[in-house]
Design an enzyme around this catalytic site. Structure first.
Site, PDB file in Angstrom:
ATOM      1  CG  HIS A 196      -1.752   1.226   1.306  1.00  0.00           C
ATOM      2  ND1 HIS A 196      -2.799   1.463   0.457  1.00  0.00           N
ATOM      3  CD2 HIS A 196      -1.663   2.332   2.092  1.00  0.00           C
ATOM      4  CE1 HIS A 196      -3.334   2.646   0.729  1.00  0.00           C
ATOM      5  NE2 HIS A 196      -2.645   3.193   1.716  1.00  0.00           N
ATOM      6  CG  ASP A 198      -0.349   6.120   2.027  1.00  0.00           C
ATOM      7  OD1 ASP A 198      -1.468   5.807   1.602  1.00  0.00           O
ATOM      8  OD2 ASP A 198       0.099   5.746   3.139  1.00  0.00           O
ATOM      9  CG  ASP A 310      -5.102   3.675   4.317  1.00  0.00           C
ATOM     10  OD1 ASP A 310      -5.595   3.365   5.423  1.00  0.00           O
ATOM     11  OD2 ASP A 310      -4.142   4.462   4.213  1.00  0.00           O
ATOM     12  CG  ASP A 446       0.872   1.781   5.201  1.00  0.00           C
ATOM     13  OD1 ASP A 446      -0.077   1.142   4.704  1.00  0.00           O
ATOM     14  OD2 ASP A 446       0.703   2.706   6.020  1.00  0.00           O
ATOM     15  CG  HIS A 583      -6.045   7.221   1.201  1.00  0.00           C
ATOM     16  ND1 HIS A 583      -5.820   6.431   0.094  1.00  0.00           N
ATOM     17  CD2 HIS A 583      -5.150   6.842   2.125  1.00  0.00           C
ATOM     18  CE1 HIS A 583      -4.830   5.594   0.352  1.00  0.00           C
ATOM     19  NE2 HIS A 583      -4.398   5.835   1.584  1.00  0.00           N
TER      20      HIS A 583
HETATM   21 ZN   LIG Z   1      -2.931   4.988   2.672  1.00  0.00          ZN
END
Ligand SMILES: [Zn+2]
Length: 1154
Positions: A196, A198, A310, A446, A583
């Protein structure tokens, strides 16, 4: 030295030149005169047609109007097309006659000046604006979905009691019969390695890429090539594209092969994993197209499964957007723990998600898998017991460890049986929560898989475990690595054999991950950037439309559009907006320096778009290409402060563009440097434009002052759909249009008549649509009157942050970027020190209020001459406060308790207040709007940015404006929210009378009326104002107004986007990119779902078409071909199409080539 004879010669030459110029001008004027005559003839024809149309309107619509009238008791004359309406139309179309009686625009100004300010009140406008008509699409909308589980109803049942469930804290002790499982179908276990990533959070997007993501994707190619039975899924195309730009063709080919073979699956394939609370559906569609276009151009892959693990609360709008993009399945994660438990108890964590408006229809159905436990990390995904699952995260062999005290062990022949049994037990328990003995087990977290050690450790250890489990008949398990596609393929097979899924409708807000920790803070956090997000949206949409249409025209005419060279800048702008939908972007939950990085990218995006808008406007308006100074948008944008209006000088030309699909009549305001400035139509036209000049008010040192160097010139403009209109600014001695000022306390103005307000009565402002009263002491709204009067008491309130609650066993958190944890009910901000100025002008009336000092609040309310609603602007600055959240509250006399808020500005969902839920749970996202209503009144608050909203008592709406939190809230950000800036929020407040019976006595979805939809669109997509200088002689070449459309879009069809498609990007050395536009665009349309009970007339001049639209005849430049397409243009039909039929709420894309 200047030779005198030479200078004489020059003077003669200049004179001759001037005479020549004048001759030219006369010739132009003659042509113009001729054209004007033709125009008048055309207008007269148009008027006659309009009269005929009004008289013999199509039967459907007449019937509809009649039906509407039958519902009204007593009948309301303004509801029907009347001769009066036609007359008023005539006034709008034809130039006003000299010395006409009251009713024309010039007369209004003259009346105003003569002090004849209307009979009823000194603050009333004269009634000059035509009445509209009641239009409503004939097709009915649904107010609920048929199905098994309705989330709003489920909320009535769910206890929200949070008992300790044992090892699965938020659930229960899961058991199964060890003998019985041997008889069941084999338990299919699909372990899905994922990372994951970001695109910005604690580090910037580029920071994460350098430190982690590029290593993850490099490792993916290297490791998966060696291990064909290892799989991987990946979601974020922003990272993938950046990586793609830097790798060589050999690696690219390897990556393509892994994707083609199904070993790597791109899930969703959006630019980011979008936030679902604050994101506007425009931005979601755009970021999806951005990712999909990259995939199609570079890899040729079409995602079929959606992955949203998420985002902090899950919206059905996303499921719909995925469905329209031809995706079939979704996996979602962050849902309230009590909701998860409720669904798990009935084995309904997998369901068919149906849209609220779908009724019986299955066309919107999306098969959805919901994660059962607390998180998407390994400890919370293999089964209910985190202490055990953590031991099967083999990254933890070498780093981080397990917080439950039991570390992972390397799997060896000696321990594989014991470890395999442990893991199989967790898998088996997880399977008890689902219907079909197929389980999805994500294996990641993550930024995982950023080292080859991790790839190897996860792979080798799991291989041994799978081999053991699969060979042990008693376990009756078949486990392997797989992708999301592998999982859903198995699930589909079982569904068809065994148990179909339940049908569920509704949403998953407001999210809580534990205790009463509701994530309703992020609906408002960093509102400055949430505001900027919508500014980017507006500019990008306009730039994309104008780029497409200019390019289109260039293709047809052969005259080059120089703005075409700016296409790379347009791509950069699209990607900046798409990135911010992440997000941790629009949510306001990134570290301070990351927030600034997003802000810088967005300001670059805005500036890129402005450049394109200017170039395209000049091209489409046929401005001569050689002028020194081009057109410029009249607004400057900054990373750290609010936009500023540019001051336009006398002699400037102003071009106004309407980016909407329907015409609009609106008050346009610009800043000018002289109080003598006026606006006029180009050429020698003597048509008077209704206008006013007033001060630019500000609050400095806690006092309202007028800017000495700038003035606000406002005028009423009527602009065609996707159309331009041109105006001139000039200085006039006749300054007949000055506003008058009434102040609550001493105020001086050099230029405008100023008096103290009469404090004996409330202030009333009104026009023919609306009357509003304001408290004479505070300047704040008290009542609104449309057909009948409603108390609407506006005030400002604030919350503090509560202290630690020691009774929480998990340890309590304090309010922060994610969490709203107030210290009780809101307290009012005192308005006793308010001061205000009432600005009384012939086309706009303004109450400018200096509000409570704690929030340095500036509250401005406008009522325009033709407006059906109040326009509210708030400026707040809470930088001097600590743990402080400020909200605007409206207390109304609406008695019944019907509250709706929007999802992604796409649909209105019903909300209910539950006594079992705390205050912070009553807050919902308001990315677009909210309304409250009883059986005959509706009050809508239409916003232009994401904020949190609540209705805490019947008849109340409150919207959070800003929040400042001094501490972290334990969700990983590790900082408070202390980077507040002076922040702006804007709203329309619309009161409507409803008629007839509600079509459904317990609706779960609501719809805006057409007037409300059009207001919301106007707020999001304001008129673009461009200012420049123009050579007078050249000006006759430039049309006074023009439209890019042959006909406006139907009233209920909104063109979301007209976006030029990209050719495959050429990647150069050092990661450089060059992208050229294709000769085709995607046009994305939305047919609005419309509430027909509103008696509010639509003032927009448009027609309803029952969802039918013909694409080819729509535009002035005819397209070569039109093809039906999926929403994100991944699937384009071979067959040509021209007309489309859209159902209410439908999103649809066509590919247009030219
Ligand atoms: Zn995230």
């Amino acid at each position: 030295m200047v030779d005198s004879s030479a200078s004489r010669r020059q003077a003669i030459y200049k004179e001759q030149h001037d005479i020549e110029k004048l001759r030219e001008k006369i010739a132009h004027l003659e042509i113009q005169l001729e054209e004007n005559d033709k125009y008048v003839v055309k207008l007269k024809q148009k008027l006659d047609d309009a009269v005929q149309e009004e008289q013999g309107h199509n039967i459907d619509q007449l019937e509809h109007v009649e039906n509407q009238q039958k519902q009204l008791a007593p009948p309301v004359s303004s509801g029907s097309p009347s001769p009066k309406a036609v007359d008023s139309n005539r006034e709008q179309i034809l130039p006003p006659k000299e010395n006409q009686g009251g009713g024309n625009k010039v007369q209004v100004v003259q009346n105003f000046l003569a002090g004849k300010e209307g009979a009823s009140s000194a603050m009333a406008f004269a009634n000059i604006v035509s009445s509209g008509k009641l239009v409503c699409p004939t097709k009915d909308v649904n107010y609920h979905a048929d199905g098994d589980i309705q989330m709003l109803h489920a909320y009535e049942t769910i206890p929200f009691d949070n008992p300790d469930g044992g090892v699965w804290k938020q659930g229960w002790d899961v058991k199964y019969d060890k003998e019985k499982i041997k008889q069941e179908k084999k338990l299919e276990v699909v372990v899905i390695p994922h990372s994951h990533d970001d695109p910005g959070w604690l580090k910037t997007f580029e920071g994460y890429f350098e430190d982690q993501t590029k290593h993850i994707l490099d490792g993916m190619v290297e490791h998966l090539n060696r291990t064909p039975d290892m799989k991987f899924i990946y979601a974020e195309m922003s990272f993938f594209e950046l990586w793609w730009s830097q790798i060589n063709d050999e690696i690219r080919n390897k990556a393509r092969k892994l994707i083609e073979s199904g070993q790597v699956e791109i899930v969703t394939g959006g630019w980011v994993m979008t936030d679902e609370a604050n994101s506007h559906y425009f931005s979601t569609v755009m970021e999806m197209i951005e990712g999909h276009e990259f995939l199609l151009n570079q890899i040729g892959f079409k995602p079929s499964n959606h992955w949203s693990i998420d985002p902090f609360g899950i919206s059905p709008t996303l499921a719909y957007i995925m469905k329209q993009s031809n995706m079939s399945h979704a996996a979602i994660q962050r849902v309230h723990y009590s909701v998860k438990k409720y669904l798990a108890q009935q084995r309904n964590l997998e369901f068919t998600w149906r849209q609220l408006w779908a009724g019986k229809s299955d066309v919107t159905d999306m098969k959805t898998h919901m994660f059962p436990f607390y998180s998407y990390d390994v400890p919370h995904t293999c089964g209910p017991e985190p202490a055990i699952c953590c031991q099967f995260d083999f990254k933890r062999l070498t780093s981080i460890g397990c917080p439950w005290g039991k570390a992972p062990e390397v799997i060896t022949p000696g321990n594989v049986a014991q470890r395999g049994q442990m893991l199989a037990d967790q898998y088996r328990k997880k399977a008890q929560l689902y219907k079909n003995n197929v389980i999805l087990v994500p294996l990641g977290d993550d930024f995982r898989y950023d080292s080859l050690t991790e790839w190897n450790d996860q792979y080798k250890n799991y291989k041994m475990l799978f081999d053991y489990m699969n060979s042990n008949k008693d376990l009756n398990i078949n486990a392997r690595f797989g992708t999301l596609h592998d999982y859903f393929t198995l699930l589909e097979k079982r569904i068809s054999e065994d148990k179909p899924l339940s049908i569920l409708s509704g949403d998953f807000f407001t999210y809580a991950d534990r205790d009463d920790h509701y994530w309703s803070g992020y609906f408002t956090s960093r509102p400055f950037y949430k505001h900027m997000d919508r500014t980017v949206q507006h500019y990008l949409r306009t730039a994309d439309i104008l780029f497409s249409l200019a390019n289109w025209k260039a293709n047809n005419s052969g005259v080059k559009f120089t703005g075409e060279d700016l296409y790379d800048n347009l791509v950069t702008a699209r990607r900046a907006m798409s990135l911010f939908q992440h997000h941790d972007g629009v949510t306001g939950t990134a570290r301070d320096h990351v927030v600034i990085d997003y802000g810088e990218k967005m300001v670059t995006a805005i500036n890129n778009c402005k450049q394109i808008i200017s170039k395209a406007t000049e091209y489409l308006m046929k401005f001569p290409p050689t002028r020194e100074q081009g057109l410029k948008i009249d607004e400057e944008h900054f990373v750290d402060k609010l936009p500023q209006k540019v001051v336009s000088e006398d002699g400037s030309v102003v071009v106004v563009f309407n980016p909407l699909g329907q015409p609009r009549q609106e008050v346009v305001c610009i800043n000018v440097n002289s109080w003598k400035s006026r606006v006029g139509l180009p050429g020698e036209s003597n048509t008077e434009i209704l206008q006013q000049i007033g001060p630019v008010l500000q609050v400095i040192d806690n006092k309202i002052v007028a800017d000495k160097d700038r003035f606000e010139l406002c005028f009423l403009a009527e602009i065609q759909a996707l159309g331009f209109a041109r105006f001139n600014i000039f200085e006039a001695d006749d300054v007949a249009n000055k506003v008058k000022l009434r102040s609550s306390s001493e105020f001086e103005s050099q230029y405008f008549e100023t008096k103290l307000v009469d404090k004996s009565t409330d202030i009333i402002i009104e026009n023919s649509h609306l009357k509003a009263s304001f408290d004479v002491n505070t300047g704040l709204l008290k009542t609104l009157k449309e057909e009948s009067e409603l108390d609407v008491e506006l005030s400002f309130v604030h919350y503090g942050a509560r202290k630690h609650n020691r009774s929480f066993t998990g340890g309590d958190s304090l309010a922060g970027a994610y969490l709203f944890l107030p210290d009780g009910k809101a307290r009012p901000l005192s308005s006793s020190d308010n001061s205000y100025i009432f600005v009384n002008g012939p086309i706009r009336k303004t109450i400018f209020v200096k509000g409570p000092q704690e929030a340095q609040l500036v509250h401005v309310v406008n009522l325009d001459v033709n407006a059906q609603s109040l326009y509210i602007t708030n400026l707040v600055n809470i930088t001097t406060q600590a743990n402080f959240e400020v909200a605007m509250r409206l207390k109304t006399s609406i008695k019944e308790d019907n509250f709706f808020s929007d999802l992604n500005a796409f649909q209105m969902i019903r909300r209910k207040r539950f006594a079992k839920l705390p205050l912070q749970a009553q807050y919902y996202p308001m990315p677009g709007s909210a309304f409250i209503e009883d059986s005959n009144k509706r009050l809508s608050l239409l916003g232009r940015q994401a904020l949190g909203v609540a209705s805490l008592e019947p008849g109340w709406i409150e919207v959070m404006l800003d929040r400042r939190l001094n501490q972290d809230d334990d969700r990983g950000l590790a900082q408070g929210v202390l980077d507040n800036k002076r922040t702006e929020s804007q709203f329309f407040l619309l009161l409507e009378t409803l008629s007839g019976q509600p079509p459904d006595n317990d609706p779960t979805i609501g719809y805006h009326s057409l007037p409300a939809h059009h207001l919301s669109l106007a707020l999001h997509y304001p008129l673009s104002i461009l200012v420049g200088q123009i050579d007078h002689a050249a000006s006759s070449e430039i049309p006074a107004s023009t439209s890019l459309l042959a006909q406006a879009y139907p009233c209920d069809i909104h063109p979301i986007a007209i976006r030029t498609l990209s050719q495959p990007t050429i990647y150069g050395p050092g990661g450089t990119r060059s992208t050229k536009p294709q000769s085709s665009s995607g046009m994305v349309l939305h047919r609005l779902g419309v509430e027909c009970r509103s008696k509010k007339e639509l003032l927009t001049k448009c027609e309803t078409s029952d969802g039918k639209i013909s694409i080819k005849s729509q535009f002035v430049e005819k397209p070569k071909t039109v093809h039906d397409s999926s929403l994100t243009l991944m699937y384009v039909s071979d067959k040509e199409t021209d007309s489309l039929l859209l159902n209410p709420m439908e999103l649809k894309t066509v590919k247009i080539s030219f």
